[in-house]
Enzyme design. Sequence first.
Site, PDB file in Angstrom:
ATOM      1  N   ASP A   1      -8.433  -1.706   5.664  1.00  8.10           N
ATOM      2  CA  ASP A   1      -8.335  -0.454   5.744  1.00  8.10           C
ATOM      3  C   ASP A   1      -7.830   0.754   5.485  1.00  8.10           C
ATOM      4  O   ASP A   1      -8.670   2.202   5.935  1.00  8.10           O
ATOM      5  CB  ASP A   1      -7.099  -0.841   7.225  1.00  8.10           C
TER       6      ASP A   1
ATOM      7  N   THR B   1       0.561  -1.114  -0.043  1.00  6.24           N
ATOM      8  CA  THR B   1       0.203   0.314  -0.062  1.00  6.24           C
ATOM      9  C   THR B   1       0.811   1.074  -0.100  1.00  6.24           C
ATOM     10  O   THR B   1       2.126   1.157   1.036  1.00  6.24           O
ATOM     11  CB  THR B   1      -0.733   0.060   1.572  1.00  6.24           C
TER      12      THR B   1
ATOM     13  N   VAL C   1     -12.261  -5.172   1.779  1.00  6.11           N
ATOM     14  CA  VAL C   1     -12.351  -3.641   1.778  1.00  6.11           C
ATOM     15  C   VAL C   1     -10.943  -4.090   3.140  1.00  6.11           C
ATOM     16  O   VAL C   1     -11.627  -3.963   4.280  1.00  6.11           O
ATOM     17  CB  VAL C   1     -13.152  -2.738   2.100  1.00  6.11           C
TER      18      VAL C   1
HETATM   19  N1  GLY Z   1      -3.262  -1.910   4.105  1.00  6.15           N
HETATM   20  C1  GLY Z   1      -3.725  -2.732   2.927  1.00  6.15           C
HETATM   21  C2  GLY Z   1      -5.196  -3.764   2.922  1.00  6.15           C
HETATM   22  O1  GLY Z   1      -4.883  -4.313   3.865  1.00  6.15           O
HETATM   23  O2  GLY Z   1      -5.878  -3.811   2.006  1.00  6.15           O
END
Ligand code: GLY
Length: 358
Positions: A235, A204, A233
Amino acid sequence: MGAAAVPALAQTGGAKNIVIASSNGERACAKAMEILRTGGDTLDAVVAGVNINEEDPADDSVGYGGLPNEEGVVELDACVMHGPTRRAGSVASIRGIKTPSKIAKLIMEQTDHIMLVGDNALRFAKAFGFKEENLLTEKSRLAWLVWKQSLRDPRGHNNWTDGLDAPHKQGAGPGAALHERFPGVDPELLAYAWDRAIHPPTGTINCLALNTKGEMSGTTTTSGLAWKIPGRVGDSPIIGAGCYVDQEVGAAGSTGRGEENIRVAGAHTIVENMRHGMSPKDAVMDCLKRVSRNYDHDKKRLAQFDINFYALRKDGVYAGGSLWSGQMSRGKFSPRKFAVNDGGASRLENCVYLYERS
Ligand code: GLY
């Protein structure tokens, strides 16, 4: 302690232009800094920064070229928060748009809502002239296929590999079998695909900015967990988990396993920790301890994932922190880092961490 515990700007020399990001964000920080230097808005700066990763097919954790869901379709999540206006926007499970951070910003600016999801988010983006595109690259398609073929039912069978009527047995070990199945594919690319198949990443990019006026903004954007169930979905689009900004205090964001972050509302927790007087480093460490506590500090289970937090206080003091000291990838250990730009070239700095990865 109350809000007075946050250092006043006068005590610390005042706000400055500074951008921090996850370790894949050196270019994003540089771009954002360029915009801050010319007096641009902090949110415009961070969004332009992460657009570089979103549009880069080489970053397989974000935007175009991001690793797809279990059906081979790329689904993206993103959010933005604009400190000066205290507004937020977010998009989840959007397909076909390379730059979900721009859509999150559009939702913030052009609607009375905070979050749109799925097909309806795509329809919204198209209404504003965004072009629907195939986000799967040849590289991410190969990684997905290799993952599909690595799955086995309880009998050791997989319909996606050659079956009973195959002319000859596969060679020994996954490496040889892969080369048989994908003749002519670069061995380096196959090794990458195999690594991604067995260690599904949750990369990310999070990017946070402060300018000389004390204004702050942040954004987080991702293709989420590789091979996820469609509709999962993480975080990143959750305001208060993937990103949170209160420019009276500071900003925070996260990368890594989103499920863990959602359970501690990480970005909001870190900003509140700073509000109550913790340094960015302590605020991040406290949040990591909350993640650890959710597993009763059982390192065996915690070792199966990683999570990283980033904090930027209103006076420009910052920190990056991770659950583990680093990660193993294809037999190589790399320490956890995060990106910083305070006016010169972007650089990577070491994260503080909770546990040493042996
Ligand atoms: N931090 C990215 C996800 O887990 O979707």
